[in-house]
Design a protein around this motif. Structure first.
Motif, PDB file in Angstrom:
ATOM      1  N   GLY A 212     -79.153 -37.293 130.849  1.00  0.00           N
ATOM      2  CA  GLY A 212     -79.043 -36.065 131.641  1.00  0.00           C
ATOM      3  C   GLY A 212     -77.908 -36.131 132.638  1.00  0.00           C
ATOM      4  N   GLU A 213     -76.849 -36.800 132.217  1.00  0.00           N
ATOM      5  CA  GLU A 213     -75.738 -37.005 133.136  1.00  0.00           C
ATOM      6  C   GLU A 213     -74.920 -35.723 133.300  1.00  0.00           C
ATOM      7  OE1 GLU A 213     -73.340 -40.934 133.857  1.00  0.00           O
ATOM      8  OE2 GLU A 213     -72.528 -39.905 132.123  1.00  0.00           O
ATOM      9  N   ASP A 214     -74.547 -35.429 134.521  1.00  0.00           N
ATOM     10  CA  ASP A 214     -73.748 -34.250 134.840  1.00  0.00           C
ATOM     11  C   ASP A 214     -72.318 -34.458 134.354  1.00  0.00           C
ATOM     12  OD1 ASP A 214     -71.967 -32.445 136.386  1.00  0.00           O
ATOM     13  OD2 ASP A 214     -73.854 -31.854 137.330  1.00  0.00           O
ATOM     14  N   HIS A 215     -71.775 -33.472 133.653  1.00  0.00           N
ATOM     15  CA  HIS A 215     -70.421 -33.584 133.096  1.00  0.00           C
ATOM     16  C   HIS A 215     -69.372 -33.743 134.190  1.00  0.00           C
ATOM     17  CE1 HIS A 215     -67.010 -32.990 130.490  1.00  0.00           C
ATOM     18  NE2 HIS A 215     -66.582 -32.015 131.283  1.00  0.00           N
TER      19      HIS A 215
ATOM     20  N   GLN B 244     -73.153 -40.260 136.917  1.00  0.00           N
ATOM     21  CA  GLN B 244     -74.141 -41.036 137.660  1.00  0.00           C
ATOM     22  C   GLN B 244     -74.383 -42.402 137.046  1.00  0.00           C
ATOM     23  OE1 GLN B 244     -76.844 -37.417 137.137  1.00  0.00           O
ATOM     24  NE2 GLN B 244     -77.688 -38.383 138.983  1.00  0.00           N
ATOM     25  N   TYR B 245     -74.137 -42.519 135.741  1.00  0.00           N
ATOM     26  CA  TYR B 245     -74.510 -43.737 135.044  1.00  0.00           C
ATOM     27  C   TYR B 245     -73.335 -44.423 134.336  1.00  0.00           C
ATOM     28  CZ  TYR B 245     -79.123 -41.729 135.841  1.00  0.00           C
ATOM     29  OH  TYR B 245     -80.230 -41.189 136.435  1.00  0.00           O
ATOM     30  N   ILE B 246     -72.638 -43.701 133.491  1.00  0.00           N
ATOM     31  CA  ILE B 246     -71.586 -44.312 132.673  1.00  0.00           C
ATOM     32  C   ILE B 246     -70.234 -43.732 133.063  1.00  0.00           C
ATOM     33  CG2 ILE B 246     -70.747 -44.747 130.337  1.00  0.00           C
ATOM     34  CD1 ILE B 246     -73.616 -44.308 129.352  1.00  0.00           C
ATOM     35  N   GLU B 247     -69.378 -44.611 133.549  1.00  0.00           N
ATOM     36  CA  GLU B 247     -68.036 -44.196 133.970  1.00  0.00           C
ATOM     37  C   GLU B 247     -67.035 -44.536 132.872  1.00  0.00           C
ATOM     38  OE1 GLU B 247     -65.497 -44.954 137.950  1.00  0.00           O
ATOM     39  OE2 GLU B 247     -65.897 -46.753 136.760  1.00  0.00           O
ATOM     40  N   THR B 248     -66.131 -43.605 132.597  1.00  0.00           N
ATOM     41  CA  THR B 248     -65.045 -43.868 131.642  1.00  0.00           C
ATOM     42  C   THR B 248     -63.821 -44.375 132.393  1.00  0.00           C
ATOM     43  OG1 THR B 248     -65.797 -42.117 130.154  1.00  0.00           O
ATOM     44  CG2 THR B 248     -63.524 -42.854 129.908  1.00  0.00           C
ATOM     45  N   VAL B 249     -63.287 -45.496 131.932  1.00  0.00           N
ATOM     46  CA  VAL B 249     -62.032 -46.013 132.476  1.00  0.00           C
ATOM     47  C   VAL B 249     -60.955 -45.592 131.484  1.00  0.00           C
ATOM     48  CG1 VAL B 249     -60.740 -48.036 133.215  1.00  0.00           C
ATOM     49  CG2 VAL B 249     -63.232 -47.963 133.511  1.00  0.00           C
TER      50      VAL B 249
ATOM     51  N   ARG C  49     -67.894 -48.394 132.124  1.00  0.00           N
ATOM     52  CA  ARG C  49     -68.584 -49.192 133.140  1.00  0.00           C
ATOM     53  C   ARG C  49     -69.897 -48.488 133.487  1.00  0.00           C
ATOM     54  NH1 ARG C  49     -64.950 -48.978 136.826  1.00  0.00           N
ATOM     55  NH2 ARG C  49     -64.027 -51.058 136.607  1.00  0.00           N
ATOM     56  N   PHE C  50     -70.995 -49.275 133.563  1.00  0.00           N
ATOM     57  CA  PHE C  50     -72.268 -48.708 134.028  1.00  0.00           C
ATOM     58  C   PHE C  50     -72.274 -48.810 135.544  1.00  0.00           C
ATOM     59  CE2 PHE C  50     -76.802 -48.249 134.689  1.00  0.00           C
ATOM     60  CZ  PHE C  50     -77.143 -47.298 133.719  1.00  0.00           C
ATOM     61  N   ILE C  51     -72.399 -47.676 136.237  1.00  0.00           N
ATOM     62  CA  ILE C  51     -72.176 -47.668 137.684  1.00  0.00           C
ATOM     63  C   ILE C  51     -73.443 -47.467 138.501  1.00  0.00           C
ATOM     64  CG2 ILE C  51     -69.781 -46.926 137.517  1.00  0.00           C
ATOM     65  CD1 ILE C  51     -70.709 -44.056 137.946  1.00  0.00           C
ATOM     66  N   ALA C  52     -74.570 -47.135 137.852  1.00  0.00           N
ATOM     67  CA  ALA C  52     -75.806 -46.963 138.606  1.00  0.00           C
ATOM     68  C   ALA C  52     -76.354 -48.317 139.038  1.00  0.00           C
ATOM     69  CB  ALA C  52     -76.838 -46.220 137.762  1.00  0.00           C
TER      70      ALA C  52
END
Length: 603
Positions: free
Chosen positions: A83-86, A90-95, A101-104
């Protein structure tokens, strides 16, 4: 009572259960494909770290070839399931152009019925009680540390995973209350996909430690888990994230933490032994490991390459006690295997062992090396026994100490005690070819020829090319009076060894006993030819002349061996191949001059 230990990760409203391959949101299952779940698990395990796309693909799909689009689709699926906001991750960051990277914030939890401890820094802290281990009131008393897997694409990092494994084994082996399987047995599993439970059962241990090492930039990530062999449950697990420059400090910390989890009391000398580091230089430590690898091959090339590695380690770290002990052991066996003359090797072995003890007077390996020199070259039998006892007292888990002490006991006539000691070595290092063959050697010298043959056959199942075991079978057949069978086994061993001098001697002896004089003389001629280029022990010629029944020649060569202080001479006291000489007063006198008991002189 349910003794199962549960392990899961919590982040936001989610709980991820690796064992059940289940993701829950506020207690309700979240449907995911298998690969999407595995992708999420890897990201969570390395939360806070950027995983390159190629690395993430390799960790999830292993050897299968997939395109980046497949990974991108899995990430899209996960974001949707979470349910991540586009607009706000909140959870998965794109580099961009690199990875994810998992950021939570993640909390890793280890739970049982009576006590739970958690860590929010990626490291679990679980307290085990005796009744929770499934091992009874005595807890974990025996352990195998499987080679940590280098899970990185970079092959140059291999020595890190091997070094950590070696460090854990070395540290834990010094704990008198814990039986730890030796490195030479453990590293036979390196590079193989194995079931920890099956390995544990085959090695007869309570628990098995497994792990993986990932290399990412300047960081190492080490994941380890302790498995109960009886139940298959994970008793404990932990993840370490370190800078590569901190490898030795982390190695020490891992060893201490594992020991604490095993409920080993770290008191007095045990605690000090556990926390010692042996090298300040990473490269020197790697060279030491390579030296031991070559030494364990028990070959001329292996001993000489081992020497070079230990010397290189000492050049980098002149106060590296273990490297000096390794140096001593190479010189010891270059003598023992009849490769170099005793006068050339024994003084160097002794000097290296004494230097090691000057640096570290609690080093079991060095006391064992010194004991061997005193035994086989100085013929200081009381001094050798004292050094062996000191070595074993300092580290009861050092298989080589038990192995060499067993040979000492055999030579002085303590055959039953010797057999008990070599079986202790075998229990510590059950896959060691040389120790398994030494068990057969003990049985041979005790006249238990059928049992010795059976033991050699088991050894050859481990490695069909191990010619020492093949040769021992021939020696047993010969003592049973089956000369044709003996010669056939010796010829197999000779073919495997590539004209090994000792094999030439025993087959020459067999030819002589069987009445094949010309063949026996041919073996003598080969030894004579070899002696023009390299050292050949006089005992080998004496053995062939004994087989031919030429006692005067045999004693002449034995006397030369006495003058040279040949290591192979002292085993004559137990070797039935010399039985035809025992009634001769010259044999009793030889034993007396060496300092060996003469009660065995007559068969």
């Amino acid at each position: 009572m349910n003794r199962h230990v549960k392990h899961y990760f919590e982040f936001g409203p989610f709980r991820l259960d690796p064992a059940e391959c289940l993701l829950l949101r506020e207690g309700q299952p979240v449907p995911l494909t298998k690969k999407a779940f595995e992708t999420l698990l890897v990201l969570i395990q390395y939360s806070g770290y950027m995983l390159e796309k190629e690395e993430l693909i390799r960790m999830v799909w292993q050897d299968r070839f997939i395109e980046e689009a497949t990974l991108a689709q899995n990430i899209f699926t996960l974001r949707k399931a979470l349910g991540e906001d586009h607009h706000e991750r909140q959870y998965i960051e794109t580099v961009p152009k690199r990875g994810y990277r998992f950021i939570a914030k993640v909390k890793e939890v280890w739970e049982n019925n009576t006590e739970t401890m958690v860590g929010d820094d990626g490291g679990a802290r679980i307290l085990l009680k005796d009744e929770e281990t499934g091992l009874g009131g005595n807890g974990i008393q025996s352990l195998a540390v499987l080679p940590l897997v280098n899970a990185s694409a970079d092959p140059n990092i291999e020595y890190f995973s091997d070094g950590i494994t070696e460090g854990i084994i070395n540290s834990l082996a010094r704990l008198s209350q814990l039986h730890v399987i030796a490195r030479s047995t453990i590293f036979r599993y390196k590079g193989k996909e194995v079931d920890p439970q099956e390995v544990g059962r085959s090695l007869n241990v309570h628990a098995v430690l497994t792990g993986r090492v990932f290399h990412m930039g300047q960081r190492l990530i080490i994941s380890i888990e302790l498995v109960d062999v009886a139940s298959g449950w994970q008793l404990w697990g932990e993840q370490h994230k370190i800078e590569t420059s901190d490898i030795f400090e982390e190695q020490e910390e891992i060893s201490k933490e594992i020991s604490e989890k095993l409920r080993v009391k770290l008191v007095g000398a045990d605690k000090r032994l556990l926390t010692r580091l042996y090298a300040e230089n990473t490269e020197a430590y790697q060279l030491y490991l390579e030296g031991r690898y070559y030494w364990n091959k028990r070959s001329e090339e292996g001993f000489k390459r081992g020497l070079l590695k230990f010397k290189e380690a000492i050049d980098l770290d002149p106060n590296y006690a273990l490297a000096y002990a390794g140096l001593a052991d190479c010189y010891n066996l270059l003598n023992g295997y009849g490769i170099l003359a005793p006068e050339e090797t024994a003084p160097k072995a002794k000097a290296a062992a004494l230097r090691a003890l000057e640096i570290d007077d609690t080093l079991t390996e060095a006391y064992t090396s010194l004991a061997w020199v005193k035994f086989v070259y100085d013929w200081d039998f009381a001094g050798a026994e004292a050094e062996f006892n000191r070595a074993i007292a300092l580290n009861p888990n050092y298989a080589t100490a038990h192995h060499w002490y067993a040979l000492y006991l055999l030579v002085i006539g303590e055959k039953e005690k010797s057999l008990s000691e070599i079986k202790r070595a075998q229990k510590l290092d059950p896959l060691s070819l040389i120790i398994n063959t030494a068990v057969a050697t003990n049985l041979y010298y005790m006249g238990q020829y059928d049992a010795a043959i059976e033991q050699c056959q088991k050894t050859l199942e481990l490695n069909p090319d191990f010619f020492a075991a093949q040769s021992m079978i021939g020696m047993c057949w010969q003592q049973k009076g089956m000369h044709d069978e003996a010669i056939a086994e010796f010829e197999k061993a000779l073919k495997l060894s590539g004209t090994d001098r000792e094999i030439l001697a025993v087959i020459g002896h067999a030819y002589g006993v069987a009445g094949r004089r010309d063949d026996a003389l041919r073996m003598l001629a080969q030894l004579e030819e070899q002696s023009k280029q390299r050292y050949v022990s006089p005992v080998y010629r004496a053995l062939i002349y004994t087989g031919l029944g030429e006692k005067d020649q045999a004693f002449a060569w034995l006397d030369m061996a006495y003058q040279e202080r040949c290591e192979t001479l002292i085993i004559c006291n137990a070797n039935p191949m010399f039985d035809s000489l025992r009634t001769d007063p010259r044999f009793t006198d030889l034993l007396r001059r060496i300092g060996l008991p003469t009660s065995q002189a007559e068969p």
